[in-house]
Design a protein around this motif. Structure first.
Motif, PDB file in Angstrom:
ATOM      1  N   SER A 108      -0.020  -8.419   4.544  1.00 23.50           N
ATOM      2  CA  SER A 108      -1.220  -8.064   5.295  1.00 23.50           C
ATOM      3  C   SER A 108      -2.453  -8.273   4.419  1.00 23.50           C
ATOM      4  N   SER A 109      -3.615  -8.294   5.054  1.00 25.01           N
ATOM      5  CA  SER A 109      -4.860  -8.498   4.302  1.00 25.01           C
ATOM      6  C   SER A 109      -5.083  -7.375   3.292  1.00 25.01           C
ATOM      7  N   ARG A 110      -4.715  -6.144   3.660  1.00 19.50           N
ATOM      8  CA  ARG A 110      -4.892  -5.025   2.726  1.00 19.50           C
ATOM      9  C   ARG A 110      -3.958  -5.163   1.532  1.00 19.50           C
ATOM     10  N   ASN A 111      -2.697  -5.547   1.795  1.00 15.01           N
ATOM     11  CA  ASN A 111      -1.753  -5.735   0.699  1.00 15.01           C
ATOM     12  C   ASN A 111      -2.189  -6.890  -0.203  1.00 15.01           C
ATOM     13  N   LYS A 124      -4.226  -8.763  -5.327  1.00 16.72           N
ATOM     14  CA  LYS A 124      -5.165  -9.637  -6.032  1.00 16.72           C
ATOM     15  C   LYS A 124      -6.041  -8.841  -6.986  1.00 16.72           C
ATOM     16  N   MET A 125      -6.490  -7.662  -6.570  1.00 18.24           N
ATOM     17  CA  MET A 125      -7.365  -6.841  -7.407  1.00 18.24           C
ATOM     18  C   MET A 125      -6.655  -6.412  -8.695  1.00 18.24           C
ATOM     19  N   LEU A 126      -5.357  -6.080  -8.568  1.00 18.65           N
ATOM     20  CA  LEU A 126      -4.598  -5.606  -9.731  1.00 18.65           C
ATOM     21  C   LEU A 126      -3.796  -6.721 -10.400  1.00 18.65           C
ATOM     22  N   LYS A 127      -3.951  -7.959  -9.894  1.00 13.73           N
ATOM     23  CA  LYS A 127      -3.273  -9.127 -10.464  1.00 13.73           C
ATOM     24  C   LYS A 127      -1.751  -8.967 -10.413  1.00 13.73           C
ATOM     25  N   PHE A 128      -1.272  -8.460  -9.272  1.00 17.08           N
ATOM     26  CA  PHE A 128       0.159  -8.318  -9.055  1.00 17.08           C
ATOM     27  C   PHE A 128       0.649  -9.515  -8.245  1.00 17.08           C
ATOM     28  N   PRO A 129       1.815 -10.050  -8.572  1.00 14.11           N
ATOM     29  CA  PRO A 129       2.368 -11.128  -7.736  1.00 14.11           C
ATOM     30  C   PRO A 129       2.980 -10.565  -6.456  1.00 14.11           C
ATOM     31  N   LEU A 130       2.899 -11.334  -5.381  1.00 13.46           N
ATOM     32  CA  LEU A 130       3.538 -10.949  -4.122  1.00 13.46           C
ATOM     33  C   LEU A 130       4.519 -12.047  -3.729  1.00 13.46           C
ATOM     34  N   PHE A 131       5.761 -11.653  -3.481  1.00 17.03           N
ATOM     35  CA  PHE A 131       6.785 -12.601  -3.059  1.00 17.03           C
ATOM     36  C   PHE A 131       7.135 -12.326  -1.601  1.00 17.03           C
ATOM     37  N   THR A 132       7.134 -13.363  -0.791  1.00 13.95           N
ATOM     38  CA  THR A 132       7.432 -13.197   0.629  1.00 13.95           C
ATOM     39  C   THR A 132       8.673 -14.011   0.995  1.00 13.95           C
ATOM     40  N   MET A 133       9.285 -13.632   2.084  1.00 10.52           N
ATOM     41  CA  MET A 133      10.412 -14.386   2.614  1.00 10.52           C
ATOM     42  C   MET A 133      10.163 -14.646   4.092  1.00 10.52           C
ATOM     43  N   GLU A 134      10.577 -15.778   4.564  1.00 10.88           N
ATOM     44  CA  GLU A 134      10.369 -16.137   5.962  1.00 10.88           C
ATOM     45  C   GLU A 134      11.391 -15.433   6.833  1.00 10.88           C
ATOM     46  N   ARG A 135      10.914 -14.746   7.844  1.00 16.93           N
ATOM     47  CA  ARG A 135      11.808 -14.053   8.773  1.00 16.93           C
ATOM     48  C   ARG A 135      12.377 -15.059   9.773  1.00 16.93           C
ATOM     49  N   PRO A 136      13.689 -15.113   9.924  1.00 23.36           N
ATOM     50  CA  PRO A 136      14.264 -16.091  10.855  1.00 23.36           C
ATOM     51  C   PRO A 136      13.854 -15.796  12.294  1.00 23.36           C
ATOM     52  N   MET A 146       0.830  -1.201   0.000  1.00 19.88           N
ATOM     53  CA  MET A 146       0.000   0.000   0.000  1.00 19.88           C
ATOM     54  C   MET A 146       0.867   1.254   0.000  1.00 19.88           C
ATOM     55  N   ARG A 147       1.974   1.236   0.730  1.00 23.64           N
ATOM     56  CA  ARG A 147       2.858   2.404   0.735  1.00 23.64           C
ATOM     57  C   ARG A 147       3.482   2.634  -0.633  1.00 23.64           C
ATOM     58  N   ILE A 148       3.835   1.539  -1.304  1.00 25.69           N
ATOM     59  CA  ILE A 148       4.405   1.659  -2.651  1.00 25.69           C
ATOM     60  C   ILE A 148       3.388   2.291  -3.593  1.00 25.69           C
ATOM     61  N   ALA A 149       2.133   1.840  -3.512  1.00 28.18           N
ATOM     62  CA  ALA A 149       1.078   2.378  -4.377  1.00 28.18           C
ATOM     63  C   ALA A 149       0.869   3.872  -4.127  1.00 28.18           C
ATOM     64  N   PHE A 150       0.833   4.248  -2.858  1.00 26.67           N
ATOM     65  CA  PHE A 150       0.631   5.656  -2.517  1.00 26.67           C
ATOM     66  C   PHE A 150       1.786   6.515  -3.038  1.00 26.67           C
ATOM     67  N   SER A 151       3.011   6.041  -2.814  1.00 23.49           N
ATOM     68  CA  SER A 151       4.185   6.810  -3.246  1.00 23.49           C
ATOM     69  C   SER A 151       4.241   6.943  -4.765  1.00 23.49           C
ATOM     70  N   ALA A 152       3.948   5.852  -5.463  1.00 24.49           N
ATOM     71  CA  ALA A 152       3.968   5.891  -6.933  1.00 24.49           C
ATOM     72  C   ALA A 152       2.910   6.840  -7.468  1.00 24.49           C
ATOM     73  N   ALA A 153       1.723   6.833  -6.866  1.00 20.40           N
ATOM     74  CA  ALA A 153       0.653   7.720  -7.315  1.00 20.40           C
ATOM     75  C   ALA A 153       1.034   9.183  -7.112  1.00 20.40           C
ATOM     76  N   ILE A 154       1.560   9.509  -5.930  1.00 22.69           N
ATOM     77  CA  ILE A 154       1.959  10.885  -5.654  1.00 22.69           C
ATOM     78  C   ILE A 154       3.049  11.337  -6.620  1.00 22.69           C
ATOM     79  N   TYR A 155       4.034  10.469  -6.855  1.00 24.73           N
ATOM     80  CA  TYR A 155       5.166  10.818  -7.737  1.00 24.73           C
ATOM     81  C   TYR A 155       4.683  11.149  -9.149  1.00 24.73           C
ATOM     82  N   HIS A 156       3.845  10.296  -9.729  1.00 26.70           N
ATOM     83  CA  HIS A 156       3.422  10.505 -11.112  1.00 26.70           C
ATOM     84  C   HIS A 156       2.392  11.620 -11.236  1.00 26.70           C
ATOM     85  N   ILE A 157       1.510  11.761 -10.249  1.00 23.23           N
ATOM     86  CA  ILE A 157       0.531  12.864 -10.291  1.00 23.23           C
ATOM     87  C   ILE A 157       1.245  14.204 -10.174  1.00 23.23           C
TER      88      ILE A 157
END
Length: 237
Positions: free
Chosen positions: A53-56, A61-73, A1-12
């Motif tokens: 997170s559920s929001r992410n 899912k809505m925008l059909k973007f893949p999400l890659f996660t890593m397990e925190r030790p 969500m932070r990435i989306a917000f930052s990208a929107a502000i930058y391009h707008i």
């Protein structure tokens, strides 16, 4: 969500500047595609810690973007017993809104409390509050005749500042000078970082609404809840 917000502000913002200065500009659909493309490019090279997170997850899912996660030790966090000749000083600070508190305790190698404190103080930046907690703990240890002390704090910044590994912020310089003067009265002292999970008793004492308050709490005022936390630390829970 932070990435989306930052990208929107930058391009707008870029589109706004282009229109103000009479440069070629994009239709709103083209602008939206540029924003989504930017988000997708960043996410493709990004690995999120643990599960999203559920929001992410919903957004991806809505925008059909893949999400890659890593397990925190996982790390094992236990309270380490000091040598028989050393007394530990575990401390913490907490701040909620306009309320702040500091607290700490002095357990020996057998888990017996040599002293503890819990004080309401004026709110300050958290690393300065942790240093204030260290100062009060050292004064209490000094009043108990303790000569060898092992200080543990869960603030990496405060530990590194006092150990001379970080430059001290100007607001904390007076506090640092006081701590350095007090440390001269000890034969041996060590200051190390401890994870919050192994500092639960000090965290309990630092809360603004902790039931036990006072610079040097009498043994009769020690609550069972605090004694249970001390015992869990001593047993390595």
């Amino acid at each position: 969500m932070r990435i989306a917000f930052s990208a929107a502000i930058y391009h707008i913002w870029g589109e706004r500047n282009a229109r103000i200065h009479g440069e070629p500009h994009n239709h709103k659909q083209a602008l939206l595609r540029r924003i989504l493309g930017c988000i997708r490019d960043i996410i493709l090279f990004l690995k999120l810690p643990d599960e999203p997170s559920s929001r992410n997850f919903w957004f991806a899912k809505m925008l059909k973007f893949p999400l890659f996660t890593m397990e925190r030790p996982h790390k094992e966090c236990i309270w380490v017993k000091p040598d028989n000749t050393v007394i530990k000083l575990n401390l913490d600070a907490s701040i909620v809104g306009d309320n702040a508190g500091i607290g700490g305790l002095l357990p020996n190698a057998n888990g017996i409390l040599m002293g503890l404190y819990s004080i309401n103080v004026a709110p300050k930046p958290i690393h300065i509050l942790k240093m204030e907690a260290i100062m009060h703990g050292l004064l209490l240890a000094k009043s108990k005749g303790i000569t060898d002390v092992w200080i543990e704090a869960d603030s990496m910044d405060a530990v590194r500042i006092i150990n001379g590994e970080f430059d001290c912020p100007w607001q904390a310089i007076p506090m640092l000078k006081k701590i350095k003067v007090i440390l001269r009265d000890f034969d041996k002292w060590f200051l190390t970082h401890v994870w919050r999970e192994a500092n639960s008793a000090a965290d309990y004492l630092s809360k603004f609404d902790c039931p036990c308050k006072g610079m040097d709490i009498e043994s009769m005022a020690i609550l069972q809840a605090l004694l249970d936390l001390v015992q869990q630390d001593f047993l390595g829970t």
